[in-house]
Design a protein around this motif. Sequence first.
Motif, PDB file in Angstrom:
ATOM      1  N   SER A   2       0.833  -1.196   0.000  1.00 53.52           N
ATOM      2  CA  SER A   2       0.000   0.000   0.000  1.00 53.52           C
ATOM      3  C   SER A   2       0.874   1.256   0.000  1.00 53.52           C
ATOM      4  O   SER A   2       2.026   1.251   0.419  1.00 53.52           O
ATOM      5  N   MET A   3       0.269   2.340  -0.479  1.00 58.57           N
ATOM      6  CA  MET A   3       0.953   3.619  -0.563  1.00 58.57           C
ATOM      7  C   MET A   3       0.931   4.321   0.791  1.00 58.57           C
ATOM      8  O   MET A   3       0.010   4.138   1.580  1.00 58.57           O
ATOM      9  N   THR A   4       1.931   5.178   0.991  1.00 58.91           N
ATOM     10  CA  THR A   4       1.892   6.063   2.152  1.00 58.91           C
ATOM     11  C   THR A   4       0.861   7.152   1.868  1.00 58.91           C
ATOM     12  O   THR A   4       0.432   7.344   0.720  1.00 58.91           O
ATOM     13  N   ASP A   5       0.469   7.893   2.891  1.00 59.82           N
ATOM     14  CA  ASP A   5      -0.481   8.989   2.704  1.00 59.82           C
ATOM     15  C   ASP A   5       0.063  10.020   1.720  1.00 59.82           C
ATOM     16  O   ASP A   5      -0.670  10.545   0.887  1.00 59.82           O
ATOM     17  N   GLN A   6       1.369  10.305   1.805  1.00 56.65           N
ATOM     18  CA  GLN A   6       1.979  11.273   0.890  1.00 56.65           C
ATOM     19  C   GLN A   6       1.962  10.756  -0.542  1.00 56.65           C
ATOM     20  O   GLN A   6       1.631  11.487  -1.472  1.00 56.65           O
ATOM     21  N   GLN A   7       2.305   9.491  -0.744  1.00 65.60           N
ATOM     22  CA  GLN A   7       2.275   8.905  -2.089  1.00 65.60           C
ATOM     23  C   GLN A   7       0.861   8.929  -2.664  1.00 65.60           C
ATOM     24  O   GLN A   7       0.676   9.187  -3.849  1.00 65.60           O
ATOM     25  N   GLN A   8      -0.112   8.664  -1.826  1.00 62.35           N
ATOM     26  CA  GLN A   8      -1.509   8.696  -2.248  1.00 62.35           C
ATOM     27  C   GLN A   8      -1.899  10.104  -2.692  1.00 62.35           C
ATOM     28  O   GLN A   8      -2.515  10.285  -3.747  1.00 62.35           O
ATOM     29  N   ALA A   9      -1.535  11.123  -1.918  1.00 58.65           N
ATOM     30  CA  ALA A   9      -1.835  12.516  -2.273  1.00 58.65           C
ATOM     31  C   ALA A   9      -1.171  12.883  -3.602  1.00 58.65           C
ATOM     32  O   ALA A   9      -1.777  13.539  -4.454  1.00 58.65           O
ATOM     33  N   GLU A  10       0.061  12.431  -3.802  1.00 53.64           N
ATOM     34  CA  GLU A  10       0.781  12.720  -5.052  1.00 53.64           C
ATOM     35  C   GLU A  10       0.142  12.006  -6.240  1.00 53.64           C
ATOM     36  O   GLU A  10       0.062  12.573  -7.334  1.00 53.64           O
ATOM     37  N   LYS A  11      -0.318  10.783  -6.048  1.00 56.33           N
ATOM     38  CA  LYS A  11      -0.978  10.029  -7.118  1.00 56.33           C
ATOM     39  C   LYS A  11      -2.285  10.714  -7.522  1.00 56.33           C
ATOM     40  O   LYS A  11      -2.598  10.832  -8.713  1.00 56.33           O
ATOM     41  N   ILE A  12      -3.047  11.173  -6.557  1.00 58.27           N
ATOM     42  CA  ILE A  12      -4.302  11.878  -6.848  1.00 58.27           C
ATOM     43  C   ILE A  12      -4.006  13.167  -7.608  1.00 58.27           C
ATOM     44  O   ILE A  12      -4.668  13.477  -8.600  1.00 58.27           O
ATOM     45  N   ALA A  13      -2.984  13.908  -7.174  1.00 58.28           N
ATOM     46  CA  ALA A  13      -2.598  15.142  -7.868  1.00 58.28           C
ATOM     47  C   ALA A  13      -2.188  14.845  -9.305  1.00 58.28           C
ATOM     48  O   ALA A  13      -2.514  15.604 -10.224  1.00 58.28           O
ATOM     49  N   ASP A  32       3.088  21.685  -5.247  1.00 60.60           N
ATOM     50  CA  ASP A  32       3.183  20.510  -4.384  1.00 60.60           C
ATOM     51  C   ASP A  32       1.839  20.181  -3.752  1.00 60.60           C
ATOM     52  O   ASP A  32       0.891  20.966  -3.825  1.00 60.60           O
ATOM     53  N   VAL A  33       1.814  18.988  -3.148  1.00 61.01           N
ATOM     54  CA  VAL A  33       0.615  18.516  -2.456  1.00 61.01           C
ATOM     55  C   VAL A  33       1.056  17.616  -1.317  1.00 61.01           C
ATOM     56  O   VAL A  33       2.128  17.002  -1.363  1.00 61.01           O
ATOM     57  N   GLY A  34       0.247  17.577  -0.301  1.00 63.33           N
ATOM     58  CA  GLY A  34       0.439  16.667   0.819  1.00 63.33           C
ATOM     59  C   GLY A  34      -0.926  16.438   1.433  1.00 63.33           C
ATOM     60  O   GLY A  34      -1.937  16.953   0.940  1.00 63.33           O
ATOM     61  N   VAL A  35      -0.974  15.689   2.495  1.00 63.40           N
ATOM     62  CA  VAL A  35      -2.248  15.403   3.132  1.00 63.40           C
ATOM     63  C   VAL A  35      -2.817  16.703   3.719  1.00 63.40           C
ATOM     64  O   VAL A  35      -2.242  17.289   4.624  1.00 63.40           O
ATOM     65  N   GLY A  36      -3.921  17.174   3.124  1.00 67.83           N
ATOM     66  CA  GLY A  36      -4.592  18.369   3.619  1.00 67.83           C
ATOM     67  C   GLY A  36      -3.989  19.694   3.201  1.00 67.83           C
ATOM     68  O   GLY A  36      -4.409  20.742   3.669  1.00 67.83           O
ATOM     69  N   HIS A  37      -3.033  19.672   2.302  1.00 65.15           N
ATOM     70  CA  HIS A  37      -2.465  20.937   1.834  1.00 65.15           C
ATOM     71  C   HIS A  37      -1.998  20.812   0.384  1.00 65.15           C
ATOM     72  O   HIS A  37      -1.761  19.712  -0.121  1.00 65.15           O
ATOM     73  N   ALA A  38      -1.887  21.966  -0.284  1.00 62.27           N
ATOM     74  CA  ALA A  38      -1.425  21.994  -1.674  1.00 62.27           C
ATOM     75  C   ALA A  38      -0.989  23.410  -2.018  1.00 62.27           C
ATOM     76  O   ALA A  38      -1.378  24.378  -1.355  1.00 62.27           O
ATOM     77  N   THR A  39      -0.193  23.515  -3.077  1.00 60.10           N
ATOM     78  CA  THR A  39       0.272  24.811  -3.569  1.00 60.10           C
ATOM     79  C   THR A  39       0.202  24.828  -5.088  1.00 60.10           C
ATOM     80  O   THR A  39       0.651  23.877  -5.744  1.00 60.10           O
ATOM     81  N   ALA A  66      -8.968  26.022  -7.362  1.00 55.50           N
ATOM     82  CA  ALA A  66      -8.212  24.875  -7.870  1.00 55.50           C
ATOM     83  C   ALA A  66      -7.322  24.268  -6.788  1.00 55.50           C
ATOM     84  O   ALA A  66      -7.288  23.042  -6.611  1.00 55.50           O
ATOM     85  N   VAL A  67      -6.608  25.107  -6.043  1.00 56.13           N
ATOM     86  CA  VAL A  67      -5.729  24.579  -5.004  1.00 56.13           C
ATOM     87  C   VAL A  67      -6.557  23.962  -3.868  1.00 56.13           C
ATOM     88  O   VAL A  67      -6.146  22.977  -3.254  1.00 56.13           O
ATOM     89  N   PHE A  68      -7.726  24.518  -3.629  1.00 54.70           N
ATOM     90  CA  PHE A  68      -8.667  23.943  -2.661  1.00 54.70           C
ATOM     91  C   PHE A  68      -9.017  22.510  -3.061  1.00 54.70           C
ATOM     92  O   PHE A  68      -9.015  21.596  -2.225  1.00 54.70           O
ATOM     93  N   ALA A  69      -9.286  22.281  -4.339  1.00 52.67           N
ATOM     94  CA  ALA A  69      -9.639  20.939  -4.822  1.00 52.67           C
ATOM     95  C   ALA A  69      -8.509  19.942  -4.580  1.00 52.67           C
ATOM     96  O   ALA A  69      -8.749  18.807  -4.161  1.00 52.67           O
ATOM     97  N   TYR A  70      -7.270  20.355  -4.853  1.00 53.84           N
ATOM     98  CA  TYR A  70      -6.132  19.459  -4.623  1.00 53.84           C
ATOM     99  C   TYR A  70      -6.012  19.116  -3.136  1.00 53.84           C
ATOM    100  O   TYR A  70      -5.824  17.952  -2.773  1.00 53.84           O
ATOM    101  N   ALA A  71      -6.114  20.116  -2.283  1.00 51.40           N
ATOM    102  CA  ALA A  71      -5.939  19.890  -0.845  1.00 51.40           C
ATOM    103  C   ALA A  71      -7.047  19.024  -0.265  1.00 51.40           C
ATOM    104  O   ALA A  71      -6.780  18.079   0.482  1.00 51.40           O
TER     105      ALA A  71
END
Length: 145
Positions: A2-13, A32-39, A66-71
């Motif tokens: 399984s993916m880490t939370d960070q890997q999952q956020a990056e895959k979704i992005a 960038d993106v992470g769990v609950g944040h994005a730029t 748009a950044v809201f959607a990623y986060a």
Amino acid sequence: MSMTDQQQAEKIAEIFRGRQTLDKLLDMEFIDVGVGHATLRMTITKDKSNVMGSAHGGAIFALADAVFAYACNSQNIVTVASGCSIDFLAPAFPGDTLTAKAQYQGGRGRQGIYDIMITNQDDKLIATFRGKSHATKDTILGENS
């Protein structure tokens, strides 16, 4: 495996960046993106200006949205906006590069609150955006991610 939370956020992005969206039409740059944040970043051009020559509020709003959607989708739950507000604090002009940083503030149940700060290349605050999210029961990557 399984993916880490960070890997999952990056895959979704990565999936989101592959879609034909307004983000691409407005030449937004994923940072960038992470769990609950994005730029995200966007340069203001003449085409993104209003009749007064400053950045169009709709262009700034689109960047924040748009950044809201990623986060808010970074945790593999299809999440949509249930409301938002924006405050324009200073003008931006053609040639300015705006950076929008979204950060999860908290929530309860399926509801979440995200604050987005939009600054220019001199780190001057241009606008603030508060987004309210609603998580659905669906996932983006599937249940086994």
